[in-house]
Design a protein around this motif. Structure first.
Motif, PDB file in Angstrom:
ATOM      1  N   ALA A 267       0.837  -1.204   0.000  1.00  0.00           N
ATOM      2  CA  ALA A 267       0.000   0.000   0.000  1.00  0.00           C
ATOM      3  C   ALA A 267       0.873   1.256   0.000  1.00  0.00           C
ATOM      4  O   ALA A 267       0.537   2.263  -0.649  1.00  0.00           O
ATOM      5  CB  ALA A 267      -0.929  -0.016   1.212  1.00  0.00           C
ATOM      6  N   PHE A 268       1.979   1.206   0.723  1.00  0.00           N
ATOM      7  CA  PHE A 268       2.914   2.334   0.748  1.00  0.00           C
ATOM      8  C   PHE A 268       3.450   2.632  -0.649  1.00  0.00           C
ATOM      9  O   PHE A 268       3.483   3.795  -1.092  1.00  0.00           O
ATOM     10  CB  PHE A 268       4.066   2.022   1.704  1.00  0.00           C
ATOM     11  N   VAL A 269       3.844   1.601  -1.381  1.00  0.00           N
ATOM     12  CA  VAL A 269       4.347   1.797  -2.751  1.00  0.00           C
ATOM     13  C   VAL A 269       3.266   2.409  -3.631  1.00  0.00           C
ATOM     14  O   VAL A 269       3.525   3.328  -4.423  1.00  0.00           O
ATOM     15  CB  VAL A 269       4.837   0.457  -3.339  1.00  0.00           C
ATOM     16  N   ALA A 270       2.028   1.927  -3.491  1.00  0.00           N
ATOM     17  CA  ALA A 270       0.927   2.466  -4.298  1.00  0.00           C
ATOM     18  C   ALA A 270       0.702   3.945  -4.011  1.00  0.00           C
ATOM     19  O   ALA A 270       0.470   4.751  -4.926  1.00  0.00           O
ATOM     20  CB  ALA A 270      -0.347   1.667  -4.025  1.00  0.00           C
ATOM     21  N   VAL A 271       0.774   4.333  -2.738  1.00  0.00           N
ATOM     22  CA  VAL A 271       0.604   5.742  -2.367  1.00  0.00           C
ATOM     23  C   VAL A 271       1.752   6.585  -2.922  1.00  0.00           C
ATOM     24  O   VAL A 271       1.541   7.686  -3.451  1.00  0.00           O
ATOM     25  CB  VAL A 271       0.511   5.880  -0.837  1.00  0.00           C
ATOM     26  N   GLU A 272       2.971   6.077  -2.824  1.00  0.00           N
ATOM     27  CA  GLU A 272       4.137   6.854  -3.278  1.00  0.00           C
ATOM     28  C   GLU A 272       4.113   7.092  -4.780  1.00  0.00           C
ATOM     29  O   GLU A 272       4.634   8.092  -5.270  1.00  0.00           O
ATOM     30  CB  GLU A 272       5.433   6.136  -2.883  1.00  0.00           C
ATOM     31  N   LEU A 273       3.533   6.176  -5.528  1.00  0.00           N
ATOM     32  CA  LEU A 273       3.454   6.335  -6.980  1.00  0.00           C
ATOM     33  C   LEU A 273       2.479   7.436  -7.386  1.00  0.00           C
ATOM     34  O   LEU A 273       2.540   7.938  -8.508  1.00  0.00           O
ATOM     35  CB  LEU A 273       3.026   5.011  -7.630  1.00  0.00           C
ATOM     36  N   ARG A 274       1.597   7.820  -6.460  1.00  0.00           N
ATOM     37  CA  ARG A 274       0.556   8.789  -6.803  1.00  0.00           C
ATOM     38  C   ARG A 274       0.750  10.168  -6.160  1.00  0.00           C
ATOM     39  O   ARG A 274       0.174  11.143  -6.630  1.00  0.00           O
ATOM     40  CB  ARG A 274      -0.818   8.238  -6.385  1.00  0.00           C
ATOM     41  N   THR A 275       1.537  10.252  -5.105  1.00  0.00           N
ATOM     42  CA  THR A 275       1.660  11.520  -4.399  1.00  0.00           C
ATOM     43  C   THR A 275       2.698  12.427  -5.055  1.00  0.00           C
ATOM     44  O   THR A 275       3.668  11.956  -5.653  1.00  0.00           O
ATOM     45  CB  THR A 275       2.033  11.290  -2.929  1.00  0.00           C
TER      46      THR A 275
END
Length: 495
Positions: free
Chosen positions: A267-275
């Motif tokens: 989930a952290f990787v998914a958030v970092e790809l979008r922020t």
């Protein structure tokens, strides 16, 4: 030593303290020396507290009345907070400025050390150790980032990184020695209180440094969602790993912890790809030097942390060393790291990052194999400890300069804290993973047997596994790091 640079941008405004940053000829060089002294003190302090409390654990149990597995949390609370908050600490250094994070981290660490030295119950000591770990998570990335921000790439940075590696090795070795000496002489509380004067020196030295860092970028903000996910995921990962010796790899407790960590980190990787302002920019690992440095650090820490654990047990439970004598037995390891770190700045100019990291891993692996081959019940200090300590540690010392250089190659000044937090996270997770794996190996070999011969067989198996990890590190560096041109080598050459 070269003067402090600001990364091509104006200072953050955090910089001049108490008029210490006076202008004039030689001011930059003086500020650089003070800045380096702060970075080295912080690195020494963080490494010291990873090991200083271990030998005092039996005395802590008797004085505070720990029961069952509760004593392990004196170690694990520090490891969990430290490992879980490293990425956040590194990113805060980029956003709030290294000086602010440094000051806050030192104050937090010092107060927690004082509270730990005055602890009155098991819970109060565990809480103090957790707060210490949080302070260390702010300090460790800043120590590395200060060097990369203050010294331009080349001989000055190479020398500073060599000293940084030496400070870490000295802290670990002195921690083992000081833990035994202080506990024997003045009691276990002194292993916590000894941090207070070190923190006071670091704060005084920090007040004499000039401006550090770059101007905060417009619109830059803390990635709160990423920080929560990274902290929870990394903490759960470290928690699962440090508990495997007690619960096993296939127990529901371990599987739940590791499975939850995987989900949170995904989930952290998914958030970092979008922020727009990530805690850890995924593109950072697309740079081959940064990727190679972190994988190499993971393998190096996996072998080194686990090996220290088993060597300490072998010295005391098999060879019959007391706590203080076991601490002194680690000093040759420190001396070897110092020798390798002193040679590394000149060696990197000749060999480059790629060849030097691979070359350093070879004697490290051979030294670890020597440890394993001589870890017997009738071993002697010169053959079983002194010789392999010097060979293994010399190789590890050679690796620190190219490792630090590779970890920041191609990294923008505004992301040095991010890169440093990532490198320190790789080190902490690698250490926890290595210890968990090597303990499993040792327990499998020893089984239900007891006695020095059985214990030494298990320790030897774990040390052979550590040698294998270091052997894998050498080709990892050579394959992943890109070849360097003559210009790079010339820039790194000491003058």
């Amino acid at each position: 030593m070269d003067g402090v640079r600001s990364g091509g941008a104006e200072p953050t405004g955090e910089g001049r303290a108490g008029g210490a940053a006076e202008d004039g000829p030689g001011a930059g060089e003086k500020h650089a020396r003070w800045l380096l002294s702060v970075a080295l003190t912080v690195q020494f302090l963080v490494s010291l507290d990873l090991s200083v409390v271990n030998i005092a654990l039996p005395d802590i149990r008797g004085d505070l009345g720990f029961r069952g597995e509760g004593l392990l949390w004196v170690v694990n609370a520090y490891a969990l907070a430290f490992g879980g908050l490293l990425l956040l600490g590194g990113r805060l250094a980029d956003l709030a400025g290294p000086r602010r994070v440094l000051t806050a981290g030192l104050a937090l660490f010092g107060l927690a050390s004082l509270a730990g030295g005055l602890a009155w119950s098991p819970g109060s000591l565990v809480a103090a150790r957790a707060v210490q770990g949080a302070g260390a998570a702010a300090l460790a990335p800043v120590a590395f980032a200060l060097i990369t921000l203050a010294f331009p790439a080349g001989p000055a940075r190479s020398r500073a990184l060599g000293l940084w590696g030496m400070a870490g090795a000295a802290g670990g070795a002195v921690g083992v020695l000081a833990g035994g000496v202080l506990t024997d002489a003045t009691g276990w509380r002194s292993v916590m209180l000894v941090n207070v004067p070190i923190v006071a020196f670091a704060l005084a030295a920090a007040a004499r440094t000039g401006p550090v860092g770059t101007r905060r970028r417009a619109g830059a903000r803390l990635d709160v969602a990423g920080a929560l996910l990274a902290t929870a995921g990394t903490t759960l990962l470290v928690l699962g790993l440090v508990r495997t010796p007690d619960h096993g790899w296939t127990s529901p407790t371990t599987l739940t912890s590791l499975g939850g960590a995987v989900l949170l980190l995904a989930a952290f990787v998914a958030v970092e790809l979008r922020t727009a302002s990530p805690l850890l920019r995924p593109g950072l690992l697309r740079g081959r030097p940064v990727l190679a440095a972190n994988l190499f650090c993971l393998l190096l820490a996996s072998a080194q942390f686990g090996a220290f654990y088993f060597l300490s047990l072998h010295l005391q439970l098999v060879l019959g060393f007391g706590p203080t004598a076991a601490g002194f037995a680690f000093l040759p390891f420190c001396a070897g790291v110092v020798a390798g770190s002193v040679l590394a700045p000149r060696a990197i100019a000749v060999l480059g990052m790629r060849r030097l990291m691979a070359a350093g891993a070879v004697p490290a692996a051979l030294g670890m194999a020597w440890f394993a081959a001589t870890a017997t019940a009738d071993g002697s200090f010169p053959v079983s400890v002194l010789g392999p300590s010097l060979l293994c540690s010399f190789g590890i010392g050679l690796c620190f300069v190219p490792l630090g250089t590779a970890a920041t190659t191609g990294v923008a000044p505004g992301e040095t804290g991010m890169a440093s937090g990532l490198l320190n996270s790789s080190r902490q997770v690698g250490g926890s993973l290595g210890l968990a794996v090597l303990v499993t190996v040792a327990v499998h070999v020893t089984g239900d047997a007891a006695g020095p011969a059985a214990l030494s067989s298990g320790y030897a198996a774990a040390l052979w596994a550590a040698a294998g990890l270091l052997a894998v590190a050498a080709p990892t560096a050579y394959v992943l790091l890109p070849p360097e041109g003559r210009a790079v080598a010339a820039a790194a050459a000491p003058r």
